[in-house]
Design a protein around this motif. Structure first.
Motif, PDB file in Angstrom:
ATOM      1  N   HIS A 212       2.039  -7.858  22.421  1.00 22.00           N
ATOM      2  CA  HIS A 212       0.797  -8.484  21.957  1.00 22.00           C
ATOM      3  C   HIS A 212      -0.422  -7.696  22.427  1.00 22.00           C
ATOM      4  CE1 HIS A 212       2.425 -12.823  21.179  1.00 22.00           C
ATOM      5  NE2 HIS A 212       2.525 -12.054  20.135  1.00 22.00           N
ATOM      6  N   ILE A 213      -0.423  -7.312  23.705  1.00 25.73           N
ATOM      7  CA  ILE A 213      -1.556  -6.559  24.248  1.00 25.73           C
ATOM      8  C   ILE A 213      -1.690  -5.223  23.520  1.00 25.73           C
ATOM      9  CG2 ILE A 213      -2.541  -5.507  26.317  1.00 25.73           C
ATOM     10  CD1 ILE A 213      -2.390  -8.604  26.326  1.00 25.73           C
ATOM     11  N   PHE A 214      -0.552  -4.539  23.329  1.00 22.35           N
ATOM     12  CA  PHE A 214      -0.578  -3.249  22.618  1.00 22.35           C
ATOM     13  C   PHE A 214      -1.095  -3.423  21.190  1.00 22.35           C
ATOM     14  CE2 PHE A 214       1.454  -0.341  19.628  1.00 22.35           C
ATOM     15  CZ  PHE A 214       1.039   0.883  20.120  1.00 22.35           C
ATOM     16  N   LEU A 215      -0.631  -4.484  20.500  1.00 24.69           N
ATOM     17  CA  LEU A 215      -1.029  -4.715  19.112  1.00 24.69           C
ATOM     18  C   LEU A 215      -2.543  -4.917  18.999  1.00 24.69           C
ATOM     19  CD1 LEU A 215      -0.283  -5.210  16.130  1.00 24.69           C
ATOM     20  CD2 LEU A 215       0.048  -7.622  16.708  1.00 24.69           C
ATOM     21  N   LEU A 216      -3.120  -5.705  19.896  1.00 25.75           N
ATOM     22  CA  LEU A 216      -4.568  -5.944  19.856  1.00 25.75           C
ATOM     23  C   LEU A 216      -5.348  -4.654  20.091  1.00 25.75           C
ATOM     24  CD1 LEU A 216      -4.906  -9.386  21.694  1.00 25.75           C
ATOM     25  CD2 LEU A 216      -5.255  -8.915  19.262  1.00 25.75           C
ATOM     26  N   ILE A 217      -4.924  -3.872  21.074  1.00 27.31           N
ATOM     27  CA  ILE A 217      -5.601  -2.596  21.334  1.00 27.31           C
ATOM     28  C   ILE A 217      -5.501  -1.689  20.103  1.00 27.31           C
ATOM     29  CG2 ILE A 217      -5.543  -0.475  22.716  1.00 27.31           C
ATOM     30  CD1 ILE A 217      -4.627  -2.230  25.082  1.00 27.31           C
ATOM     31  N   PHE A 218      -4.307  -1.625  19.503  1.00 29.36           N
ATOM     32  CA  PHE A 218      -4.103  -0.795  18.310  1.00 29.36           C
ATOM     33  C   PHE A 218      -5.000  -1.252  17.161  1.00 29.36           C
ATOM     34  CE2 PHE A 218      -1.975   0.098  14.279  1.00 29.36           C
ATOM     35  CZ  PHE A 218      -1.771   1.460  14.376  1.00 29.36           C
TER      36      PHE A 218
END
Length: 393
Positions: A212-218
């Motif tokens: 989830h954290i990676f997806l938001l940053i992406f």
């Protein structure tokens, strides 16, 4: 006057799991059989209601999106759909790489009851009115047809049917889910399978949170390429919406905060006022990620083949189904039960575990969804904003 204490769905699910494990170690087979009987009847009702959920939710959603579409609606829907697909495939490929190191292949879940010889005292057959794929095709046909009708009679009827289905989910299905999940964990504990499954739960939740954290940053890195601004500043400004969604577990309830923070990121009032409420309905990247990861984990745990063509079809269909997810806690997983059954072949035990896993992370999925709405609004404002301003000159 004493204030009434109300427990949300997540605390009730956690209590149900804990009690199921506790009583599964002490209750006799006769008591376990009572809850196996309840689960048998409830799963029959779920099988009956799933095609109706698809028909009642997908049809009005497609009709609303298709009506008088306009270019902005079409572009927003496409961006939201591709964002959802990306999160689904990201979840799948990450799971294929990471999960085999975390999951031990064990006894298939459907063998848990058979291993102990536990069967219901009696069963009630409730045949569904139609198959899941029939319901999906009928929903697409009706929804696209309604989008181009000048009369509203049938559309009004479908909207009323949607209200009935949404009410059934919130008043009947969701309140009974804790009892259903209690019965599942009671049975699994009695059969000695629960601890290995709980260990999988904890590992999968940890991986999904990181995703989830990676997806938001992406998402905000992509948005920053359009608007030429610092992605981390844009994301940080959306944190009030993120934490509001964590508390409310509702994309709809978070819309006012999402709107305010999106406008602080420089999105025009016109674009934000259109995109944010729409994406609260059609953009469920976080929910899709959870469902794909949980489904993949359960299939790996049971040694079921999880090849790419199978999951590709599942993810493409899931992206469409998420458009119709009702705005209640656990609504997305309820809308997804049909394709979990028809495409991945999940039975009632696997569906119950999917529900429990999903609801355990419901807050984080909703927070991911609404925060990602801000990134989509930035992209739409950059792409469509100049065109809209030209039309007003």
């Amino acid at each position: 006057m004493k204030k009434k204490i109300r427990f949300g769905l997540l605390p009730r699910i956690i209590i149900a799991i804990a009690l199921g494990i506790l009583f599964g170690n002490v209750l006799s087979g006769a008591w376990v059989r009572i809850f196996v009987t309840f689960n048998s009847i409830f799963s029959e009702f779920l099988n009956f209601i799933i095609p109706l959920i698809i028909l009642g939710l997908v049809t009005p959603a497609i009709a609303d999106i298709g009506k008088g579409a306009g270019r902005m609606l079409a572009v927003t829907a496409l961006v939201a759909y591709f964002a959802t697909l990306f999160s689904g495939f990201l979840s799948y490929f990450t799971g294929v790489i990471v999960f085999p190191h975390l999951i031990d292949v064990g006894v298939p879940l459907e063998q848990v009851s058979e291993a102990q010889g536990i069967s219901p005292y009696f069963s009630v057959s409730i045949p569904p009115l139609m198959g899941v794929m029939t319901a999906l095709v009928l929903s697409f046909t009706l929804g696209l047809g309604l989008a181009h009708l000048s009369t509203t009679t049938l559309k009004d009827a479908m909207n009323d049917f949607k209200k009935i289905i949404t009410k059934t989910i919130s008043v009947v299905i969701l309140p009974l889910l804790p009892i259903y999940i209690f019965g599942i964990f009671l049975n699994m504990t009695h059969a000695g399978q629960v601890y290995s499954i709980l260990l999988v739960f904890i590992k999968i939740i940890g991986v999904i949170f990181i995703l989830h954290i990676f997806l938001l940053i992406f998402q905000y890195v992509i948005a920053s390429m359009f608007v030429k601004r610092n992605p981390f500043k844009l994301l940080f400004r959306m944190m009030p919406a993120y934490f509001t969604a964590l508390g409310t577990q509702s994309s709809a309830a978070t819309i006012p905060v999402t709107l305010e923070q999106t406008r602080k990121n420089g999105v025009s009032d016109e674009i934000s006022g259109f995109v944010v409420p729409l994406c609260a309905t059609i953009h469920l990247s976080g929910s899709t990620m959870k469902i794909v990861a949980c489904a993949l984990a359960l299939m790996m745990m049971q040694g079921i083949p999880y090849d790419f063509p199978l999951f590709a079809g599942f993810i493409f269909m899931l992206g469409i189904t998420m458009v119709a997810a009702p705005g209640v806690p656990g609504g997305a997983i309820m809308a997804a039960l049909g394709i979990l059954s028809s495409i991945l072949g999940f039975d009632e035990s696997e569906q119950a575990l999917m529900i429990a896993l999903y609801i355990a992370m419901d807050s984080f999925g909703t927070a991911c969804n609404v925060t990602g709405d801000g990134a989509i609004a930035l992209i739409i404002d950059k792409v469509m904003g100049p065109e809209r301003r030209k039309k007003t000159i």
